[in-house]
Design a protein around this motif. Structure first.
Motif, PDB file in Angstrom:
ATOM      1  N   ILE A  16       0.838  -1.205   0.000  1.00 58.03           N
ATOM      2  CA  ILE A  16       0.000   0.000   0.000  1.00 58.03           C
ATOM      3  C   ILE A  16       0.870   1.253   0.000  1.00 58.03           C
ATOM      4  O   ILE A  16       0.588   2.219  -0.707  1.00 58.03           O
ATOM      5  CB  ILE A  16      -0.980  -0.009   1.193  1.00 58.03           C
ATOM      6  N   ALA A  17       1.973   1.239   0.763  1.00 54.77           N
ATOM      7  CA  ALA A  17       2.889   2.386   0.779  1.00 54.77           C
ATOM      8  C   ALA A  17       3.492   2.606  -0.610  1.00 54.77           C
ATOM      9  O   ALA A  17       3.607   3.745  -1.077  1.00 54.77           O
ATOM     10  CB  ALA A  17       3.982   2.168   1.822  1.00 54.77           C
TER      11      ALA A  17
ATOM     12  N   ASN B 108       0.871   4.103  -2.851  1.00 53.86           N
ATOM     13  CA  ASN B 108       0.693   5.523  -2.566  1.00 53.86           C
ATOM     14  C   ASN B 108       1.819   6.356  -3.168  1.00 53.86           C
ATOM     15  O   ASN B 108       1.587   7.462  -3.674  1.00 53.86           O
ATOM     16  CB  ASN B 108       0.587   5.770  -1.059  1.00 53.86           C
ATOM     17  N   GLU B 109       3.030   5.845  -3.139  1.00 49.36           N
ATOM     18  CA  GLU B 109       4.157   6.550  -3.750  1.00 49.36           C
ATOM     19  C   GLU B 109       3.942   6.686  -5.262  1.00 49.36           C
ATOM     20  O   GLU B 109       4.158   7.750  -5.837  1.00 49.36           O
ATOM     21  CB  GLU B 109       5.450   5.801  -3.462  1.00 49.36           C
TER      22      GLU B 109
ATOM     23  N   GLY C 104       1.021   6.603  -6.756  1.00 47.15           N
ATOM     24  CA  GLY C 104      -0.135   7.481  -6.932  1.00 47.15           C
ATOM     25  C   GLY C 104       0.213   8.953  -6.844  1.00 47.15           C
ATOM     26  O   GLY C 104      -0.444   9.800  -7.435  1.00 47.15           O
ATOM     27  N   ASP C 105       1.284   9.271  -6.100  1.00 47.88           N
ATOM     28  CA  ASP C 105       1.723  10.666  -5.983  1.00 47.88           C
ATOM     29  C   ASP C 105       2.507  11.149  -7.185  1.00 47.88           C
ATOM     30  O   ASP C 105       2.523  12.340  -7.472  1.00 47.88           O
ATOM     31  CB  ASP C 105       2.602  10.841  -4.729  1.00 47.88           C
TER      32      ASP C 105
ATOM     33  N   HIS D 123      -3.563  12.808  -8.568  1.00 48.12           N
ATOM     34  CA  HIS D 123      -2.926  12.051  -7.489  1.00 48.12           C
ATOM     35  C   HIS D 123      -3.914  11.014  -6.977  1.00 48.12           C
ATOM     36  O   HIS D 123      -5.111  11.260  -6.899  1.00 48.12           O
ATOM     37  CB  HIS D 123      -2.508  12.974  -6.348  1.00 48.12           C
ATOM     38  N   TRP D 124      -3.389   9.851  -6.634  1.00 45.43           N
ATOM     39  CA  TRP D 124      -4.201   8.776  -6.099  1.00 45.43           C
ATOM     40  C   TRP D 124      -3.657   8.393  -4.734  1.00 45.43           C
ATOM     41  O   TRP D 124      -2.444   8.358  -4.524  1.00 45.43           O
ATOM     42  CB  TRP D 124      -4.141   7.545  -7.012  1.00 45.43           C
ATOM     43  N   GLY D 125      -4.580   8.078  -3.829  1.00 48.37           N
ATOM     44  CA  GLY D 125      -4.216   7.581  -2.508  1.00 48.37           C
ATOM     45  C   GLY D 125      -4.932   6.264  -2.275  1.00 48.37           C
ATOM     46  O   GLY D 125      -6.062   6.063  -2.755  1.00 48.37           O
ATOM     47  N   TYR D 126      -4.276   5.354  -1.555  1.00 49.94           N
ATOM     48  CA  TYR D 126      -4.821   4.006  -1.382  1.00 49.94           C
ATOM     49  C   TYR D 126      -4.764   3.586   0.080  1.00 49.94           C
ATOM     50  O   TYR D 126      -3.874   3.986   0.822  1.00 49.94           O
ATOM     51  CB  TYR D 126      -4.020   2.998  -2.214  1.00 49.94           C
ATOM     52  N   ASP D 127      -5.723   2.768   0.452  1.00 51.50           N
ATOM     53  CA  ASP D 127      -5.720   2.131   1.763  1.00 51.50           C
ATOM     54  C   ASP D 127      -6.434   0.798   1.617  1.00 51.50           C
ATOM     55  O   ASP D 127      -7.276   0.630   0.732  1.00 51.50           O
ATOM     56  CB  ASP D 127      -6.422   3.011   2.793  1.00 51.50           C
TER      57      ASP D 127
ATOM     58  N   GLU E 154      -8.687   7.105  -3.284  1.00 52.79           N
ATOM     59  CA  GLU E 154      -9.018   8.527  -3.283  1.00 52.79           C
ATOM     60  C   GLU E 154      -8.293   9.157  -4.475  1.00 52.79           C
ATOM     61  O   GLU E 154      -7.075   9.031  -4.608  1.00 52.79           O
ATOM     62  CB  GLU E 154      -8.534   9.178  -1.994  1.00 52.79           C
TER      63      GLU E 154
END
Length: 177
Positions: free
Chosen positions: A55-56, A59-60, A62-63, A70-74, A84
């Motif tokens: 996931i980290a 996220n990297e 996605g940035d 930009h995308w964010g994940y969880d 997101e």
């Protein structure tokens, strides 16, 4: 004075000529490396990462994958991917998708000139696709697809561990999950 077999030239003159040619060629060889990294980044196998590390890494990506979004994940619950998305000039959007029954696909959009990483229902040819990432570089989209597939496998192994209950004899019995 010694003479060589090359028409009477001395050995020191020949060495001098070799040095001059070498120094003339070195700048051209150095110029060929422009635009390439000074070192190769190690390739990370997504299967060697934990779910949190995957996931980290997502996220990297996605940035940095697209200059205008930009995308964010969880990861939550029973392997539900929370996404997101923030695009320039638009409101944030949120999406939740279960990873269990999805195929990961990478498609190239010729109009926008981006690689799209999508999740679709398994065994569906023209089903609804969920966009997970858009990237201007193919390598980013391939890395994201590998991370998603590894996350799916991680979910499957996690669910298998949850479904095992220990017996008093020390063995495990698969319960109904």
């Amino acid at each position: 004075m010694r003479q060589s077999l090359l028409g009477g030239q001395t050995a020191s003159f020949t060495r001098l000529r070799v040095l001059v040619i070498a120094f003339a060629v070195i700048p051209f060889l150095c110029a060929c490396s422009e635009g390439y990294p000074a070192y190769d980044e190690p390739i990370i196998d997504p299967m060697d990462l934990t779910q949190d590390e995957r996931i980290a890494a997502m996220n990297e990506l996605g940035d940095t994958a697209h200059p205008k979004a930009h995308w964010g994940y969880d990861l939550s619950g029973r392997c539900t991917l929370e996404i997101e998305t923030t695009r320039k000039g638009e409101d944030r959007s949120f999406l939740s998708v279960g990873l269990g029954t999805k195929d990961v696909r990478v498609k190239y959009d010729k109009v926008d000139k981006v690689y799209e990483v999508q999740l679709t229902r398994q065994n569906v040819v023209d089903g609804v696709s969920i966009g997970v990432l858009e990237s201007v570089q193919q390598i980013d989209s391939l890395l994201m697809s590998g991370l998603l597939r590894a996350a799916q496998l991680g979910c499957q192994s996690e669910n298998k561990r949850r479904c095992l209950r220990p017996l008093s004899s020390g063995h495990s019995l698969r319960s109904q999950c």
